[in-house]
Design a protein around this motif. Sequence first.
Motif, PDB file in Angstrom:
ATOM      1  N   GLN A 527       0.817  -1.215   0.000  1.00 21.20           N
ATOM      2  CA  GLN A 527       0.000   0.000   0.000  1.00 21.20           C
ATOM      3  C   GLN A 527       0.851   1.264   0.000  1.00 21.20           C
ATOM      4  OE1 GLN A 527      -2.416  -0.218   3.491  1.00 21.20           O
ATOM      5  NE2 GLN A 527      -3.769  -1.818   2.701  1.00 21.20           N
ATOM      6  N   LYS A 528       1.912   1.275   0.792  1.00 21.65           N
ATOM      7  CA  LYS A 528       2.666   2.499   1.040  1.00 21.65           C
ATOM      8  C   LYS A 528       3.624   2.880  -0.083  1.00 21.65           C
ATOM      9  CE  LYS A 528       1.250   3.664   5.171  1.00 21.65           C
ATOM     10  NZ  LYS A 528       2.251   3.809   6.213  1.00 21.65           N
ATOM     11  N   THR A 529       3.841   2.002  -1.040  1.00 23.08           N
ATOM     12  CA  THR A 529       4.879   2.267  -2.043  1.00 23.08           C
ATOM     13  C   THR A 529       4.325   2.244  -3.464  1.00 23.08           C
ATOM     14  OG1 THR A 529       5.449  -0.092  -2.023  1.00 23.08           O
ATOM     15  CG2 THR A 529       6.714   1.356  -0.596  1.00 23.08           C
ATOM     16  N   THR A 530       3.049   2.460  -3.618  1.00 19.89           N
ATOM     17  CA  THR A 530       2.445   2.453  -4.947  1.00 19.89           C
ATOM     18  C   THR A 530       2.816   3.708  -5.736  1.00 19.89           C
ATOM     19  OG1 THR A 530       0.476   3.527  -4.087  1.00 19.89           O
ATOM     20  CG2 THR A 530       0.446   1.112  -4.187  1.00 19.89           C
ATOM     21  N   ILE A 531       2.669   3.624  -7.039  1.00 22.90           N
ATOM     22  CA  ILE A 531       2.628   4.827  -7.871  1.00 22.90           C
ATOM     23  C   ILE A 531       1.198   5.332  -7.788  1.00 22.90           C
ATOM     24  CG2 ILE A 531       2.744   5.742 -10.217  1.00 22.90           C
ATOM     25  CD1 ILE A 531       4.947   3.772 -10.804  1.00 22.90           C
ATOM     26  N   GLN A 532       1.027   6.537  -7.266  1.00 26.66           N
ATOM     27  CA  GLN A 532      -0.310   7.044  -7.012  1.00 26.66           C
ATOM     28  C   GLN A 532      -0.977   7.474  -8.311  1.00 26.66           C
ATOM     29  OE1 GLN A 532       0.208  10.096  -4.088  1.00 26.66           O
ATOM     30  NE2 GLN A 532       1.074   8.707  -2.571  1.00 26.66           N
ATOM     31  N   LEU A 533      -2.198   7.021  -8.502  1.00 28.74           N
ATOM     32  CA  LEU A 533      -2.959   7.305  -9.714  1.00 28.74           C
ATOM     33  C   LEU A 533      -4.230   8.054  -9.340  1.00 28.74           C
ATOM     34  CD1 LEU A 533      -2.668   3.751 -11.329  1.00 28.74           C
ATOM     35  CD2 LEU A 533      -1.145   5.710 -11.666  1.00 28.74           C
ATOM     36  N   ASP A 540     -11.528   5.143  -5.434  1.00 35.69           N
ATOM     37  CA  ASP A 540     -12.318   3.938  -5.683  1.00 35.69           C
ATOM     38  C   ASP A 540     -11.868   3.187  -6.923  1.00 35.69           C
ATOM     39  OD1 ASP A 540     -13.744   4.621  -3.489  1.00 35.69           O
ATOM     40  OD2 ASP A 540     -15.624   5.080  -4.522  1.00 35.69           O
ATOM     41  N   GLU A 541     -11.172   3.847  -7.836  1.00 34.43           N
ATOM     42  CA  GLU A 541     -10.768   3.194  -9.080  1.00 34.43           C
ATOM     43  C   GLU A 541      -9.529   2.319  -8.897  1.00 34.43           C
ATOM     44  OE1 GLU A 541     -11.591   6.455  -8.951  1.00 34.43           O
ATOM     45  OE2 GLU A 541     -13.563   6.132  -9.883  1.00 34.43           O
ATOM     46  N   THR A 542      -8.506   2.869  -8.257  1.00 36.00           N
ATOM     47  CA  THR A 542      -7.229   2.143  -8.154  1.00 36.00           C
ATOM     48  C   THR A 542      -6.709   2.038  -6.727  1.00 36.00           C
ATOM     49  OG1 THR A 542      -6.023   4.196  -8.640  1.00 36.00           O
ATOM     50  CG2 THR A 542      -6.539   2.760 -10.509  1.00 36.00           C
ATOM     51  N   GLY A 543      -7.513   2.416  -5.735  1.00 31.26           N
ATOM     52  CA  GLY A 543      -7.085   2.308  -4.344  1.00 31.26           C
ATOM     53  C   GLY A 543      -5.866   3.167  -4.077  1.00 31.26           C
ATOM     54  N   TYR A 544      -4.835   2.563  -3.503  1.00 33.84           N
ATOM     55  CA  TYR A 544      -3.597   3.300  -3.222  1.00 33.84           C
ATOM     56  C   TYR A 544      -2.791   3.551  -4.487  1.00 33.84           C
ATOM     57  CZ  TYR A 544      -4.431   2.498   1.716  1.00 33.84           C
ATOM     58  OH  TYR A 544      -4.983   2.498   2.971  1.00 33.84           O
ATOM     59  N   GLY A 545      -3.008   2.733  -5.536  1.00 36.45           N
ATOM     60  CA  GLY A 545      -2.290   2.935  -6.772  1.00 36.45           C
ATOM     61  C   GLY A 545      -1.630   1.671  -7.281  1.00 36.45           C
ATOM     62  N   LEU A 546      -0.708   1.837  -8.221  1.00 33.27           N
ATOM     63  CA  LEU A 546      -0.026   0.738  -8.908  1.00 33.27           C
ATOM     64  C   LEU A 546       1.099   0.182  -8.037  1.00 33.27           C
ATOM     65  CD1 LEU A 546       0.460  -0.894 -11.558  1.00 33.27           C
ATOM     66  CD2 LEU A 546       1.941   0.992 -12.291  1.00 33.27           C
ATOM     67  N   ILE A 547       1.059  -1.106  -7.741  1.00 37.01           N
ATOM     68  CA  ILE A 547       2.047  -1.717  -6.844  1.00 37.01           C
ATOM     69  C   ILE A 547       3.437  -1.704  -7.470  1.00 37.01           C
ATOM     70  CG2 ILE A 547       0.426  -3.173  -5.589  1.00 37.01           C
ATOM     71  CD1 ILE A 547       1.235  -5.471  -7.472  1.00 37.01           C
ATOM     72  N   GLN A 548       4.476  -1.649  -6.603  1.00 36.91           N
ATOM     73  CA  GLN A 548       5.866  -1.577  -7.031  1.00 36.91           C
ATOM     74  C   GLN A 548       6.708  -2.556  -6.201  1.00 36.91           C
ATOM     75  OE1 GLN A 548       6.997   1.010  -9.693  1.00 36.91           O
ATOM     76  NE2 GLN A 548       4.918   0.200  -9.868  1.00 36.91           N
ATOM     77  N   THR A 611      -1.783  10.594 -15.220  1.00 34.68           N
ATOM     78  CA  THR A 611      -0.595  11.432 -15.115  1.00 34.68           C
ATOM     79  C   THR A 611      -0.794  12.628 -14.181  1.00 34.68           C
ATOM     80  OG1 THR A 611      -1.306  12.687 -17.048  1.00 34.68           O
ATOM     81  CG2 THR A 611       0.134  10.795 -17.430  1.00 34.68           C
ATOM     82  N   ALA A 612      -2.010  12.759 -13.654  1.00 36.69           N
ATOM     83  CA  ALA A 612      -2.288  13.921 -12.807  1.00 36.69           C
ATOM     84  C   ALA A 612      -1.540  13.828 -11.490  1.00 36.69           C
ATOM     85  CB  ALA A 612      -3.788  14.013 -12.539  1.00 36.69           C
ATOM     86  N   ASP A 613      -1.090  14.968 -10.992  1.00 38.12           N
ATOM     87  CA  ASP A 613      -0.396  14.995  -9.715  1.00 38.12           C
ATOM     88  C   ASP A 613      -1.402  14.886  -8.582  1.00 38.12           C
ATOM     89  OD1 ASP A 613       1.966  17.415 -10.904  1.00 38.12           O
ATOM     90  OD2 ASP A 613       2.201  15.255 -10.659  1.00 38.12           O
ATOM     91  N   PRO A 614      -1.057  14.166  -7.496  1.00 37.97           N
ATOM     92  CA  PRO A 614      -1.967  14.098  -6.354  1.00 37.97           C
ATOM     93  C   PRO A 614      -2.068  15.455  -5.663  1.00 37.97           C
ATOM     94  CG  PRO A 614       0.141  13.109  -5.799  1.00 37.97           C
ATOM     95  CD  PRO A 614       0.196  13.424  -7.266  1.00 37.97           C
ATOM     96  N   THR A 615      -3.181  15.663  -4.964  1.00 33.05           N
ATOM     97  CA  THR A 615      -3.366  16.943  -4.275  1.00 33.05           C
ATOM     98  C   THR A 615      -3.061  16.821  -2.801  1.00 33.05           C
ATOM     99  OG1 THR A 615      -5.690  16.429  -3.956  1.00 33.05           O
ATOM    100  CG2 THR A 615      -5.086  17.690  -5.923  1.00 33.05           C
ATOM    101  N   TYR A 616      -2.248  15.857  -2.407  1.00 35.54           N
ATOM    102  CA  TYR A 616      -1.820  15.688  -1.011  1.00 35.54           C
ATOM    103  C   TYR A 616      -0.321  15.854  -0.935  1.00 35.54           C
ATOM    104  CZ  TYR A 616      -6.399  13.582  -0.219  1.00 35.54           C
ATOM    105  OH  TYR A 616      -7.731  13.328  -0.129  1.00 35.54           O
ATOM    106  N   PRO A 617       0.241  16.955  -0.612  1.00 34.46           N
ATOM    107  CA  PRO A 617      -0.389  18.252  -0.404  1.00 34.46           C
ATOM    108  C   PRO A 617      -0.519  18.977  -1.732  1.00 34.46           C
ATOM    109  CG  PRO A 617       1.936  18.435  -0.033  1.00 34.46           C
ATOM    110  CD  PRO A 617       1.685  17.011  -0.413  1.00 34.46           C
ATOM    111  N   PRO A 618      -0.985  20.219  -1.756  1.00 38.39           N
ATOM    112  CA  PRO A 618      -1.018  20.977  -3.012  1.00 38.39           C
ATOM    113  C   PRO A 618       0.359  20.981  -3.656  1.00 38.39           C
ATOM    114  CG  PRO A 618      -2.193  22.162  -1.277  1.00 38.39           C
ATOM    115  CD  PRO A 618      -1.536  20.994  -0.625  1.00 38.39           C
ATOM    116  N   THR A 619       0.392  20.767  -4.989  1.00 39.05           N
ATOM    117  CA  THR A 619       1.662  20.597  -5.669  1.00 39.05           C
ATOM    118  C   THR A 619       2.521  21.849  -5.664  1.00 39.05           C
ATOM    119  OG1 THR A 619       0.504  21.094  -7.732  1.00 39.05           O
ATOM    120  CG2 THR A 619       0.804  18.787  -7.159  1.00 39.05           C
ATOM    121  N   ASP A 620       1.907  23.010  -5.379  1.00 36.90           N
ATOM    122  CA  ASP A 620       2.731  24.216  -5.322  1.00 36.90           C
ATOM    123  C   ASP A 620       3.348  24.419  -3.937  1.00 36.90           C
ATOM    124  OD1 ASP A 620       0.488  24.796  -3.932  1.00 36.90           O
ATOM    125  OD2 ASP A 620       0.004  26.658  -5.015  1.00 36.90           O
ATOM    126  N   THR A 621       3.078  23.488  -2.987  1.00 36.98           N
ATOM    127  CA  THR A 621       3.656  23.597  -1.655  1.00 36.98           C
ATOM    128  C   THR A 621       4.940  22.793  -1.545  1.00 36.98           C
ATOM    129  OG1 THR A 621       1.435  23.841  -0.747  1.00 36.98           O
ATOM    130  CG2 THR A 621       3.196  23.242   0.800  1.00 36.98           C
TER     131      THR A 621
END
Length: 740
Positions: A527-533, A540-548, A611-621
């Motif tokens: 869970q903690k090391t996915t590529i976040q999608l 709901d679509e991909t959970g934590y993201g793509l496993i690595q 390809t969208a950046d996650p908003t945790y935190p805001p990408t400009d921070t």
Amino acid sequence: LISYQSLFSNHIFVAAEENTDGKISVLVGFETKEATQQFISAYRDPVVAASVGAAATRSGPQIEYEYENAQALEVRVTREEFEEMKQDSQFAYVEEDPVVYQMESSSSSSSPQEEARRHLQSAEAPSYGLFSVQGDKEIPLPPSNSEDCLVDVCIVDSGLIKDHFDIPYKRGDGFTDGEEFGLPNGQYWWNALPNDDHGTGVAGVMVALGGNSRGTVGVIPQGPEKSKVCLSIARVFADNSKSTATSRILRAVEWCGRRHKNGSAKRMVVNLSLGSPSRTTTEETVYRNLYRDQGILFMAASGNAGTRDYAYPASWDEVVSVASVDEGNGHSSFSQANDQVEIAAPGRQIISSGGGAGGAGSGLEFNFQGTVVQASFMQNNQYPSDFDFTQTFQLVDCGFGFEPCKNANGKVCLMQRDGQFTFKDKVQNCQAGGGIMAIVYNNREGTFTGLIGDPNTVNIPALAMLEDAGDFVKRNINRSFTATNIVGSVRGYTGTSFSTPYAAGVAAKIWASRPSCSNDQIREALQKTTIQLGNRIPNDETGYGLIQTLSAYEYIVENFDPPCGGAAQTDIQTPAPTTPQPTPSPTPGPTPSPTPKPTPAPSPSPTPSPTADPTYPPTDTCAAYLRQCVTTDECCSGLECRRISADATQPWVCRPVSKENKDKLPRAGYCIGGIIGSGCRRRTASRERKGGMLRGEHAAMAHRLELEVPTDADSEPENNGDSSPKDTRQQSPEEKEVLP
């Protein structure tokens, strides 16, 4: 045929079919062990009452199976008896036995089939999914251990095709075992028909042999002796069948549990590339107890209906629900999306091991004194079963095969495709000239199938070959060659059935390297090391993201105390069960099946771009986990800028703070979707799920790193243009936000 998707999306409930005796299979639960035994004594022959699985008496309910991990029985009754039992207070519940389906989608295009034929007719080539999950990365095994099998992967499916060239696990090899559940006589776990290759394809994603110059490559490609991973094959699907009963699945899962308990390996991953829209209390209890009491890790397909409905067993808390993504890491349209989806893996157009196209296998490997080329059997090709492929062959050039081939007696005819003359006519002209085998090679780049329209007119082997391979053979027309029959093939698969074995294979590979870890720890690392999608983690679509694979292994090494983490292990300890407590009784209820979880409303917005950046935190921070960086100052708190691995070609990204730098960690941090270093808190009490792990908000990680729990302002960043709608479902009082 009614498609699986229409069945699933319309929630058609199908119970096990009635046999000729007019009875159906039902699952019956009891309050206590004593009540279970009283029922057994009443309805089973007294001579064999103590024997689990013994024959039942003819009159009344017929007891088929007693569950070891639930106070429940599988019983055959008439419809009238079933209705009466539902009203009887001696039972905790009485529920029908739902149908379970393979999770292979019919939506795949012809392109993976074409690619698969190229894989057979040419050299070994892995599917893109292997690289998407870092499955090609080597993970070191413990330097010293005496266990033959560090991890056992139990595959509950359609069995294996015997002697498949790309599956290095064979009956009787000491690393592979199996069992059948509810199958007709003569159908075994090791002799699946070529067209019943679902289980073989699932196995290939995990263990397809690498380095054999043909086929594809699995996540664990070294074979059992080097990988220390064994297979247990539980066959539940009969010949020419893509569905079975829940009760068969549960018998198989309990067999997996017995193998684990009896020492097949001290760690077990169970792969369930199957599912049903219907849930039962019995299966919930079985999965819960095997997960908690024995430490087994379950991976299951999230479903192929393309809806937000739940699929089972994937949607039980103790089972990891695996969604599908495509080659661009976008959520597959068929992959079910709901709040039980935990991780994602490739599941569209996956190349894996498949069945043969004709004869004893799917093709031949020709050896010209050290140079090897391959060809695949044409479709509808019939030839004598005793054809001798071990002889030394001579060639004759028959051009395009427009007429009976001259000087072909006892030889192999080489002909080129021309686009007009049929394959059947070409092969017949070889046969008419006395040829004993026909090879037709392409007249352009790419592969072709080669269909013999009327199989009764041809009785010699006929094979299709790539253009460049055919040109090589033609240049060596005067040289003799030998042939090896290739059993099996490769083909394209689509569905969450094939996302699931990527997750199971990655988990087994990591667990073999860190055998003292528990199932919870392996799950946390994934869970903690996915590529976040997507814009929200988890979603709901991909959970934590793509496993690595490699990232999960490094997470364990850096973040868990020895013996699970730390330096390479030499003293292997048996992982402790998740919760070593007595098996809980199933909760009785007024209805025969448990109340389903509320189905999340479908999102009106399109699936977020991968390809969208996650908003945790805001990408400009600051730069979040796995985002590229130049200096550590750019990274969010709890992260530092370093390479993704020791490989100098890898980019610099924000990663968890290494052990030597942990003392420099700040005491507050942004909530970045549950990633290490975040000061995340529990969002709602109802989010505590999935074997004790929190879905997205991991307070325990903050405590381990001595972070302060942030305020609401810190932990809930603004939307920042996130097009995904917020969860608008009304919360009950006990679901209000609470601090851990």
